[in-house]
Motif scaffolding. Structure first.
Motif, short mmCIF file in Angstrom:
data_model
loop_
_atom_site.label_atom_id
_atom_site.label_comp_id
_atom_site.label_asym_id
_atom_site.label_seq_id
_atom_site.Cartn_x
_atom_site.Cartn_y
_atom_site.Cartn_z
N LEU A 38 -67.20 -23.77 -16.32
CA LEU A 38 -67.92 -22.80 -16.57
C LEU A 38 -67.70 -21.70 -15.47
CD1 LEU A 38 -71.51 -24.44 -17.29
CD2 LEU A 38 -69.62 -23.25 -19.06
N TYR A 44 -72.41 -10.28 -13.32
CA TYR A 44 -73.67 -10.70 -13.37
C TYR A 44 -73.85 -11.68 -12.26
CZ TYR A 44 -72.54 -9.46 -18.01
OH TYR A 44 -72.12 -8.75 -19.30
N ASP A 47 -74.27 -15.92 -15.44
CA ASP A 47 -73.72 -15.54 -16.75
C ASP A 47 -74.76 -15.54 -18.05
OD1 ASP A 47 -72.39 -16.30 -19.42
OD2 ASP A 47 -70.79 -15.55 -18.26
N PRO A 48 -74.95 -14.48 -18.62
CA PRO A 48 -76.15 -14.15 -19.78
C PRO A 48 -75.85 -15.29 -20.69
CG PRO A 48 -74.80 -12.34 -19.81
CD PRO A 48 -74.39 -13.25 -18.44
N GLU A 49 -74.68 -15.55 -20.94
CA GLU A 49 -74.35 -16.73 -22.14
C GLU A 49 -74.34 -18.21 -21.83
OE1 GLU A 49 -70.64 -17.64 -24.97
OE2 GLU A 49 -70.97 -15.55 -24.58
N THR A 50 -73.81 -18.60 -20.42
CA THR A 50 -73.72 -19.99 -20.37
C THR A 50 -74.86 -20.27 -19.25
OG1 THR A 50 -72.02 -19.51 -18.56
CG2 THR A 50 -71.28 -19.79 -20.81
N GLN A 51 -75.40 -19.41 -18.60
CA GLN A 51 -76.29 -19.49 -17.35
C GLN A 51 -75.70 -20.20 -16.10
OE1 GLN A 51 -79.50 -18.50 -17.65
NE2 GLN A 51 -78.67 -17.56 -19.63
N CYS A 52 -74.37 -19.90 -16.19
CA CYS A 52 -73.71 -20.36 -15.18
C CYS A 52 -73.55 -19.38 -13.84
CB CYS A 52 -72.06 -20.40 -15.33
SG CYS A 52 -70.76 -20.65 -13.91
#
Length: 117
Positions: A38, A44, A47-52
């Motif tokens: 990830l 950011y 990461d808004p998609e993976t929360q990484c």
């Protein structure tokens, strides 16, 4: 560089481990090996998609570097890392690190140690 990174990762990180990193292109090959990979682009913080995110690991690395002695650059890094992890573990468990150290020290089998004259 890919070969160097991959050999170090294989030596120190178990297959199947999730690896978080910034969006450095040199790590992109990790998506094709035995690791979950990830990444976060620093546009950011998370990461808004993976929360990484890499905030935790960067914070830990900051504390590790701060605990290293500045006078001996050629020190054994593993010792200082082990001490940092030991202290963090004791703090997390809310136990006194020094008392636990003394208990471990007392339990050593001193007959197994030899001393040079």
């Amino acid at each position: 560089m890919k070969e160097t990174l991959l050999s170090l990762i294989k030596e120190w990180i178990k297959p199947g481990t999730t690896i978080y990193s910034d969006a450095w292109k040199s790590f992109d090959f990790l998506a094709d090996v035995d690791y979950e990979y990830l990444k976060v682009n620093y546009i950011y913080f998370v990461d808004p998609e993976t929360q990484c995110h890499t905030i935790t690991s960067e914070s830990k690395w900051h504390h590790i570097k701060a605990s290293l002695p500045t006078y001996n650059i050629k020190c054994d890094f593993r010792f200082y890392l082990a001490e940092l992890l030991y202290r963090a573990s004791c703090e997390e468990k809310k136990i006194d690190a020094f008392n636990i150290f003394l208990e471990l020290f007392r339990e050593l089998d001193w007959t197994k140690f030899t001393y040079a004259d």
